[in-house]
Design a protein around this motif. Structure first.
Motif, short mmCIF file in Angstrom:
data_model
loop_
_atom_site.label_atom_id
_atom_site.label_comp_id
_atom_site.label_asym_id
_atom_site.label_seq_id
_atom_site.Cartn_x
_atom_site.Cartn_y
_atom_site.Cartn_z
N ALA A 142 68.70 -9.09 4.82
CA ALA A 142 67.48 -9.11 4.40
C ALA A 142 67.33 -8.89 2.62
O ALA A 142 66.29 -9.06 2.37
CB ALA A 142 66.43 -7.90 5.06
N SER A 143 68.44 -8.90 1.93
CA SER A 143 68.42 -8.95 0.59
C SER A 143 68.39 -10.26 -0.23
O SER A 143 68.22 -11.51 0.39
CB SER A 143 69.94 -8.51 0.10
N GLU A 144 67.76 -10.32 -1.25
CA GLU A 144 67.75 -11.37 -2.19
C GLU A 144 68.77 -12.08 -2.25
O GLU A 144 68.97 -13.34 -2.64
CB GLU A 144 67.10 -11.08 -3.37
N LEU A 145 69.88 -11.40 -2.28
CA LEU A 145 71.43 -12.15 -2.56
C LEU A 145 71.56 -13.05 -1.20
O LEU A 145 72.02 -14.14 -1.17
CB LEU A 145 72.45 -11.15 -2.55
N ALA A 146 71.35 -12.59 -0.13
CA ALA A 146 71.58 -13.24 1.31
C ALA A 146 70.61 -14.41 1.12
O ALA A 146 71.12 -15.56 1.54
CB ALA A 146 71.67 -12.24 2.32
N ALA A 147 69.48 -14.01 0.81
CA ALA A 147 68.49 -15.18 0.93
C ALA A 147 68.84 -16.43 -0.09
O ALA A 147 68.64 -17.68 0.22
CB ALA A 147 67.02 -14.49 0.51
N ALA A 148 69.24 -16.08 -1.33
CA ALA A 148 69.89 -16.90 -2.20
C ALA A 148 70.97 -17.81 -1.87
O ALA A 148 71.20 -18.75 -1.82
CB ALA A 148 70.05 -16.36 -3.56
N GLU A 149 72.03 -16.99 -0.95
CA GLU A 149 73.34 -17.62 -0.48
C GLU A 149 73.13 -18.34 0.51
O GLU A 149 73.78 -19.62 0.73
CB GLU A 149 74.30 -16.53 -0.17
N PHE A 150 72.02 -18.17 1.57
CA PHE A 150 71.68 -18.84 2.87
C PHE A 150 70.34 -18.74 2.81
O PHE A 150 69.57 -18.20 3.97
CB PHE A 150 72.27 -18.01 4.10
N PRO A 151 69.56 -19.71 1.93
CA PRO A 151 68.05 -19.80 1.99
C PRO A 151 67.71 -20.67 3.29
O PRO A 151 66.46 -20.08 3.81
CB PRO A 151 67.98 -20.77 1.00
N ASP A 152 68.48 -21.30 4.25
CA ASP A 152 67.91 -21.86 5.35
C ASP A 152 68.38 -21.22 6.64
O ASP A 152 68.28 -21.85 7.66
CB ASP A 152 68.21 -23.34 5.34
#
Length: 770
Positions: free
Chosen positions: A434-444
């Motif tokens: 749920a982190s911003e890092l994971a969202a940036a790495e796997f946005p879709d």
């Protein structure tokens, strides 16, 4: 700071700094010159990993642990100097700074003593003693103190006046003055503080009606122990019980049965300090004044200090253990660059599956369901065959046992794939997802599937993946939510930094979080490196890093040695040899008349090089030896060999255990009182320190460390309280004596959505059920 005090401070600055060097040198058993050189490097902006690795000549070989201690003590002692300057200024402005007092302040080496000395001069709210002084009662207090044989009431009569209506008011004012004077005597307070710490006990009692809700604190419902010997885990447990309003905690300094009419040892010590002990029997007023001073002023203050000291020591101890376990976890051997299938178990929402290739790149995802076993087997078999999967990483949360069983069927179904399945810790995976890092790495990618990617990657390379997660969420500490959070964060960040730099990173594949931990770099520079790499392609050599925005010469000096470039234009860029020392290698090559490619990794050729031939004014023997070691084994990995544990078939739950069973397990956590071992039942067992070996063990880490694979025997099982006692003394058939397992915070597997528990440690890297 006024001019005179400022001058006083700066005139003595050199000698004071010399004292700092002496203090730290003594603590580290090092020479003052080593300390001075290290301090200078730190002040110039050098990082601990850089100094430890590339400035050994300057520091005499101080390692990263010593340098961390040096840095911490340096900050403390400099803060002490600043506080001394403030105190001196305050006392001087009051016109009360005597040469003797100044000497005492200059000589004190800790903040507690300094504050004791400052207490009588510290600006404070208007006290009863100050009001009494304003009413002219200081002389009365002095008279009673100097003439203990006289009647206090007789001495008080001349002081009756407009603001002092009667004898009682005069004596009350005199008592307030004496009590303040007694309570602000630095030498006395220091002696009483030490005596209380050495002689008092902590007593705990359960609060009436809290017996059921406080079951986990049952061991402390009626407990006592000397405060000075209480270990950190018990101290933190008791303090947590107090904070949760389960336990009453008190400090007892004398037997409960001591009659109230008797003078306590502490009150006697106060009287002796002021040379009035012999008259107390005849002067009840002075005796009561001493007693009130102890009970109403000194003890309450020292009790708070004692609990604060206990908490501080327990925090330091717990943080040290946490840091050591974290280091073992981060430096756990990677399974290697193999295609891996990550399984994040679950019932209702299914088992989230993610396949990553040998570089960690996500290549496929799917969700399967345990109640559709045949369909699940077929789908997973398809993924394994399609992507040539070699490892199956199974998260250890809810439904992990059932998922592990399915994985076992896959291993049997596909013998040609040479599969290995390993149950890994998923502590922190949900936080990463749920982190911003994971969202940036796997946005879709769906949040639930990101956790499966993390589980797979942390098996391939635990260090590279776990740096993306807040160290406090990795689940290898005890009472981490109770200790000083800033101190904990600082300590754990230092561990991560040291581990990443000890291993080094491939600058052409490393993620932003990994690069950000490299000496001299930060999040901004790490992002700039990745952005430059994405725009311009892989770096060909270390020098090209200077083209990255905001990465200057100073940063390059700090970082270059820890950044690796494989297959670039400069062979040495793949090693830990710093670019500043390439000239040394060139001299070696010229003397041997061979190329770098012919020398690097050629043990025989490297052994022919005589280190002393290349020592000069810049590079000494330690650096030359490091260079030769790196040439012999370039980019050597300090991490050990990957091992896997074999769990016993049919032992899946704590209820399956029987006393006498010998099992294989993985050390998940090491504490001062023993080691916790994962034996595959979702509940770690404790090997008490006395059961770790057939000899005396003072430190459990001398025998085991986190992620070790060990054999243990079951000694005791308490299903109701979920406690398992184990021993590593497998041949010891004697009855095991009752051990002290007071540990209210259980070592229990954490499921998804829960706070990470203290158990799951390095099981992520060492489980295989054949």
């Amino acid at each position: 700071m006024n001019d005179s005090v400022r001058a006083l401070f700066f005139i003595n600055e050199n000698s004071r700094n010399m004292n700092i060097n002496q203090i730290i040198a003594s603590e580290l058993n090092a020479a003052e010159q080593q300390i001075q050189s290290a301090i200078q490097l730190l002040d110039e902006g050098a990082t601990v990993p850089f100094i430890a690795r590339y400035r050994k000549e300057a520091t005499g070989g101080l390692d990263d642990t010593q340098l961390r201690h040096l840095d911490e003590r340096l900050h403390y002692l400099r803060e002490l100097l600043e506080r001394k300057a403030t105190v001196l200024k305050s006392i001087e402005e009051q016109g009360k700074l005597t040469p003797e007092l100044k000497a005492q302040i200059d000589e004190c080496d800790n903040k507690t003593t300094l504050e004791d000395l400052y207490l009588p001069y510290k600006p404070k709210r208007r006290t009863k003693a100050q009001i009494a002084r304003e009413n002219g009662l200081q002389e009365l207090a002095d008279s009673i103190f100097r003439q203990p044989e006289s009647n206090p009431e007789t001495l008080a009569e001349p002081f009756i006046g407009e603001n002092v209506p009667d004898v009682k008011a005069a004596l009350d004012g005199a008592r307030a003055i004496l009590m303040e004077q007694f309570a602000e005597d630095a030498e006395l307070i220091g002696a009483l503080r030490e005596k209380l710490w050495n002689e008092s006990e902590i007593h705990t009692q359960v609060i009436a009606g809290k017996e059921e809700s406080g079951e986990k604190f049952k061991d402390y419902f009626d407990y006592r122990e000397p405060i000075r010997v209480m270990p950190s885990h018990r101290a933190l447990a008791i303090l947590r019980g107090r904070n949760e309003e389960i336990l009453m905690v008190a400090l007892k300094y004398q037997p409960d049965e001591t009659p109230i009419t008797e003078q306590s040892e502490f009150e006697q010590q106060i009287a002796k300090h002021f040379n009035i002990f012999n008259v107390l029997e005849r002067n009840k007023w002075l005796r009561d004044t001493v007693r009130l001073t102890w009970k109403a002023k000194i003890f309450l203050s020292l009790e708070l200090e004692a609990f604060a000291k206990l908490k501080e020591q327990a925090d330091t101890d717990a943080i040290t253990v946490f840091a050591k376990n974290l280091k073992d976890l981060l430096l756990a051997a990677p399974a290697g660059r193999l295609p891996t299938l990550g399984l994040d178990p679950g019932y209702r929402n299914g088992v989230k599956c993610a396949v990553v290739d040998d570089t960690g790149k996500l290549v496929d995802t799917v969700i399967v369901y345990l109640h559709q076993e045949n369909k699940m087997l077929m789908e997973l078999a398809r993924l394994i065959k399609m992507h040539k999967v070699k490892l199956i990483a199974i998260g250890n949360g809810t439904a992990s046992r059932e998922t592990d069983k399915i994985a076992g069927e896959l291993v049997k179904m596909l013998p040609e794939s040479n599969l290995h399945k390993i149950v890994v810790s998923e502590a922190g995976a949900s936080i990463y997802s749920a982190s911003e890092l994971a969202a940036a790495e796997f946005p879709d990618l769906d949040v639930s599937l990101r956790g499966a990617v993390s589980i797979a990657r942390r098996l391939q390379d635990p260090l590279a993946e776990l740096v993306k997660i807040d160290p406090k969420s990795i689940g290898v500490g005890q009472y981490q939510h109770d200790v000083n959070q800033s101190q904990l964060a600082k300590s754990l960040d230092a561990v991560v930094e040291d581990c990443v730099n000890a291993v080094g990173v491939d600058v052409n594949t490393a993620s932003v979080p990994l690069l950000a931990r490299i000496s001299g770099l930060n999040q901004t520079l790490a992002r700039n490196i990745v952005a430059y790499r994405n725009e311009n392609g892989a770096f060909k050599n270390r020098k090209s890093l200077l083209k990255v925005p905001r990465l200057g010469e100073k940063t390059f000096e700090q970082a270059a040695g820890f950044l690796r470039i494989l297959g670039g234009t400069e062979p040495l860029d793949a090693s830990a040899v710093h670019p500043e020392a390439y000239s040394v290698v060139e001299k070696m090559l010229a003397k041997q008349q061979i190329s770098a490619n012919d020398l690097i990794g050629n043990r025989e050729k490297v052994k022919q090089i005589k280190a002393s031939d290349f020592i000069d004014e810049r590079f000494g023997l330690p650096t030359i030896l490091d260079i030769l070691a790196e040439l012999e084994k370039p980019a050597r990995d300090p991490r050990g060999e990957f091992k896997m544990a074999t769990f016993t078939e049919g032992v899946n739950e704590i209820s399956d255990l029987q006393v006498g069973m010998i099992l294989e397990g993985v050390v998940s956590n090491v504490a001062n009182f023993g080691a916790f071992v994962d034996i595959g039942v979702h509940q770690d067992g404790l090997v008490h320190i006395s059961m770790l070996a057939d000899k005396f063990v003072s430190d459990p880490r001398d025998v085991v460390k986190a992620s070790d694979v060990v054999k243990v025997k079951v000694v005791e099982v308490d299903v109701a309280r979920k406690r398992i006692a184990l021993t590593m003394r497998l041949d010891d058939d004697k009855p095991t004596e009752k051990r002290d397992f007071r540990q209210p915070e259980k070592q229990q597997r954490s499921g998804r959505g829960q706070q990470p528990s203290n158990s799951a440690m390095a099981d992520a890297f060492a489980k295989l059920k054949r």
